[in-house]
Design an enzyme around this catalytic site. Sequence first.
Site, PDB file in Angstrom:
ATOM      1  N   CYS A  58      37.939  72.588 -94.523  1.00  0.00           N
ATOM      2  CA  CYS A  58      37.043  72.938 -93.400  1.00  0.00           C
ATOM      3  C   CYS A  58      36.732  71.605 -92.739  1.00  0.00           C
ATOM      4  CB  CYS A  58      35.781  73.605 -93.926  1.00  0.00           C
ATOM      5  SG  CYS A  58      36.112  75.112 -94.835  1.00  0.00           S
ATOM      6  N   ALA A  59      37.683  71.110 -91.980  1.00  0.00           N
ATOM      7  CA  ALA A  59      37.710  69.677 -91.670  1.00  0.00           C
ATOM      8  C   ALA A  59      36.976  69.258 -90.405  1.00  0.00           C
ATOM      9  CB  ALA A  59      39.165  69.226 -91.560  1.00  0.00           C
ATOM     10  N   LYS A  88      34.490  63.873 -92.638  1.00  0.00           N
ATOM     11  CA  LYS A  88      34.941  63.555 -94.004  1.00  0.00           C
ATOM     12  C   LYS A  88      36.432  63.263 -94.024  1.00  0.00           C
ATOM     13  CE  LYS A  88      30.915  65.798 -95.604  1.00  0.00           C
ATOM     14  NZ  LYS A  88      30.499  66.644 -94.478  1.00  0.00           N
ATOM     15  N   ASP A  97      42.890  79.977 -91.348  1.00  0.00           N
ATOM     16  CA  ASP A  97      41.726  80.538 -92.033  1.00  0.00           C
ATOM     17  C   ASP A  97      41.797  80.176 -93.521  1.00  0.00           C
ATOM     18  OD1 ASP A  97      39.774  82.071 -93.194  1.00  0.00           O
ATOM     19  OD2 ASP A  97      40.345  83.936 -92.201  1.00  0.00           O
ATOM     20  N   ASP A 117      34.380  71.576 -97.540  1.00  0.00           N
ATOM     21  CA  ASP A 117      33.054  71.297 -96.964  1.00  0.00           C
ATOM     22  C   ASP A 117      32.698  72.571 -96.193  1.00  0.00           C
ATOM     23  OD1 ASP A 117      30.839  69.747 -96.351  1.00  0.00           O
ATOM     24  OD2 ASP A 117      31.729  68.986 -94.508  1.00  0.00           O
ATOM     25  N   CYS A 139      25.928  71.821 -96.647  1.00  0.00           N
ATOM     26  CA  CYS A 139      24.682  71.186 -96.231  1.00  0.00           C
ATOM     27  C   CYS A 139      23.589  72.253 -96.203  1.00  0.00           C
ATOM     28  CB  CYS A 139      24.820  70.429 -94.916  1.00  0.00           C
ATOM     29  SG  CYS A 139      25.676  71.319 -93.645  1.00  0.00           S
TER      30      CYS A 139
HETATM   31  C1  LIG Z   1      30.379  72.000 -92.349  1.00  0.00           C
HETATM   32  S1  LIG Z   1      31.562  72.130 -91.107  1.00  0.00           S
HETATM   33  C2  LIG Z   1      32.737  70.939 -91.629  1.00  0.00           C
HETATM   34  C3  LIG Z   1      32.360  69.529 -91.306  1.00  0.00           C
HETATM   35  C4  LIG Z   1      33.477  68.544 -91.583  1.00  0.00           C
HETATM   36  N1  LIG Z   1      33.953  68.618 -92.939  1.00  0.00           N
HETATM   37  C5  LIG Z   1      33.048  67.122 -91.281  1.00  0.00           C
HETATM   38  O1  LIG Z   1      32.700  66.382 -92.209  1.00  0.00           O
HETATM   39  O2  LIG Z   1      33.071  66.742 -90.111  1.00  0.00           O
HETATM   40  C6  LIG Z   1      32.370  73.613 -91.529  1.00  0.00           C
HETATM   41  C7  LIG Z   1      33.645  73.884 -90.783  1.00  0.00           C
HETATM   42  O3  LIG Z   1      34.214  75.064 -91.342  1.00  0.00           O
HETATM   43  C8  LIG Z   1      34.975  75.688 -90.335  1.00  0.00           C
HETATM   44  N2  LIG Z   1      35.263  77.063 -90.795  1.00  0.00           N
HETATM   45  C9  LIG Z   1      34.482  78.154 -90.768  1.00  0.00           C
HETATM   46  N3  LIG Z   1      35.122  79.200 -91.309  1.00  0.00           N
HETATM   47  C10 LIG Z   1      36.335  78.760 -91.695  1.00  0.00           C
HETATM   48  C11 LIG Z   1      37.466  79.381 -92.298  1.00  0.00           C
HETATM   49  N4  LIG Z   1      37.460  80.680 -92.651  1.00  0.00           N
HETATM   50  N5  LIG Z   1      38.563  78.634 -92.508  1.00  0.00           N
HETATM   51  C12 LIG Z   1      38.597  77.328 -92.159  1.00  0.00           C
HETATM   52  N6  LIG Z   1      37.558  76.696 -91.581  1.00  0.00           N
HETATM   53  C13 LIG Z   1      36.441  77.397 -91.356  1.00  0.00           C
HETATM   54  C14 LIG Z   1      34.111  75.562 -89.100  1.00  0.00           C
HETATM   55  O4  LIG Z   1      34.891  75.682 -87.934  1.00  0.00           O
HETATM   56  C15 LIG Z   1      33.502  74.163 -89.290  1.00  0.00           C
HETATM   57  O5  LIG Z   1      34.246  73.228 -88.556  1.00  0.00           O
END
Ligand SMILES: C[S@@+](CC[C@H](N)C(=O)[O-])C[C@H]1O[C@@H](n2cnc3c(N)ncnc32)[C@H](O)[C@@H]1O
Length: 465
Positions: free
Chosen positions: A291-292, A297, A342, A360, A413
Amino acid sequence: MKNSSHKTDVRYAGIRVLREVDEKEVFAQELISERCAQSDLSKRDKNLLTELVNGVIRHRLPLDTLISFFSNIPLNKIEPWVLYALRVGLYQIAYLDRIPLSAAINTSVALVKKLVRRTDAVRFTNAVLRAAERSIQNKSACEPEITDLQKALYRRKNIWCTFHHPIFPDPAKHLTSFLAINYSHPEWLIKRWISRYGKEKTVEMCKANNLAPRVFLRVNQGKISTREFLALLDKDGISARTINTAVVVENIAVFEIPGFAEGLFFVQDISAMKVAEFLKIEKSNTVLDMCAAPGGKTTHIAEFLGNTGWIYALDISAKRLQLTKENCLRMGIHNVSIVCGDASDEKAPFRMKFDRILIDAPCSNTGVLSRRVEARWRLKESDINKLAALQYSILKTGASLLKSNGYLVYSTCSIEPEENQGIIKKFMGSEPQFSLDAEEHYLPDMDKGDGGYMARLCKRQVYSY
Ligand SMILES: C[S@@+](CC[C@H](N)C(=O)[O-])C[C@H]1O[C@@H](n2cnc3c(N)ncnc32)[C@H](O)[C@@H]1O
């Protein structure tokens, strides 16, 4: 709307951002940054725009309580632009010191004149703001001076604004709604936190959530040393200090810090900086960041890898992945593949397995409410279980992609156990191949940073005889 010198009017820009945040469900901070970058606002006005938008969103519940008290029209019947103009005016009246009360009132009335163009709306705005102003007894009362909590509104740093009228709930009879209104959090969240952390800690967290968060910078060691970066800030007259490996800057907006475009630093909370380190990266690892976006990160993991190994940065949002790409370019990182997909789908788009995996996870954000100002009003209690279900399925997919003897870090978080320890406990109960190597959780704290959670899991080698 431009003012007489044809410059963008800061309050007009602010009220538009506020309405857009509510109607389009975008992040306030991202919209503020976008507007600051596009507009001809001065540095001072950009700071005021940030203060007004974040302040009004953070303090929405007490502001609406004041409006309801002084208005003869129910809140849900007030014309939307008038409601936003009232919130902006009242925020300046009750919470800010620099702006004269008359200016706070006149500028909101002027906004309604321009945006609504109806004399009854203009008269109404003026009447509500003047009634609120007249009701103020002491804008800078200290705690021992408060004799009636129903007439007192908490501002910040133990300073209260007292009124002539009993506006707020009686804490002896309705403690949770009194705390919810005075410290501007949804009542269900206050109840939840009181039952878990007690009243004192809950109030302390709410107070921290209503202050502008500290700005922590992670210096891009690939481009500049911390010592050189501090010297660069010093040359620009920016006061800074270090906490562990982070640089903390005081009284400055991010757009004023030199070296952003050149990728000399990444704005990242000190708690978020712990996560990549927790992953125990070794040179040449192949890492999946599930979840980048926007890459905070990912870019930190890249720093641990040096120019070795490879990172696959996966996210479901193509728009946010664009930011990840820009951040990697800015930071001078080239060993990253960006993948849109996903992570909860067990048929994840990878045939290979990874040495390290970071999840994350998307979460309720209850550990970062000072930063994600709108999150507290968007979140519903029922969302927590929905998020937990999504987080669990992402963890299951991640687990299937980890090599034996590899490490997986699950982080959020959030400070809600259902999204943290609850997920790991359920997972460990069904996956005997994994062991819990380490776990940390932390509550939001002005000095120590955001609240959150991280768990490191290790996948053991299974031998078949
Ligand atoms: C907490 S943020 C991640 C922050 C990132 N790791 C950083 O340090 O900048 C959570 C991320 O999960 C993504 N997300 C939500 N559902 C998801 C899914 N089913 N698969 C992949 N990514 C997903 C969102 O788009 C969001 O960018």
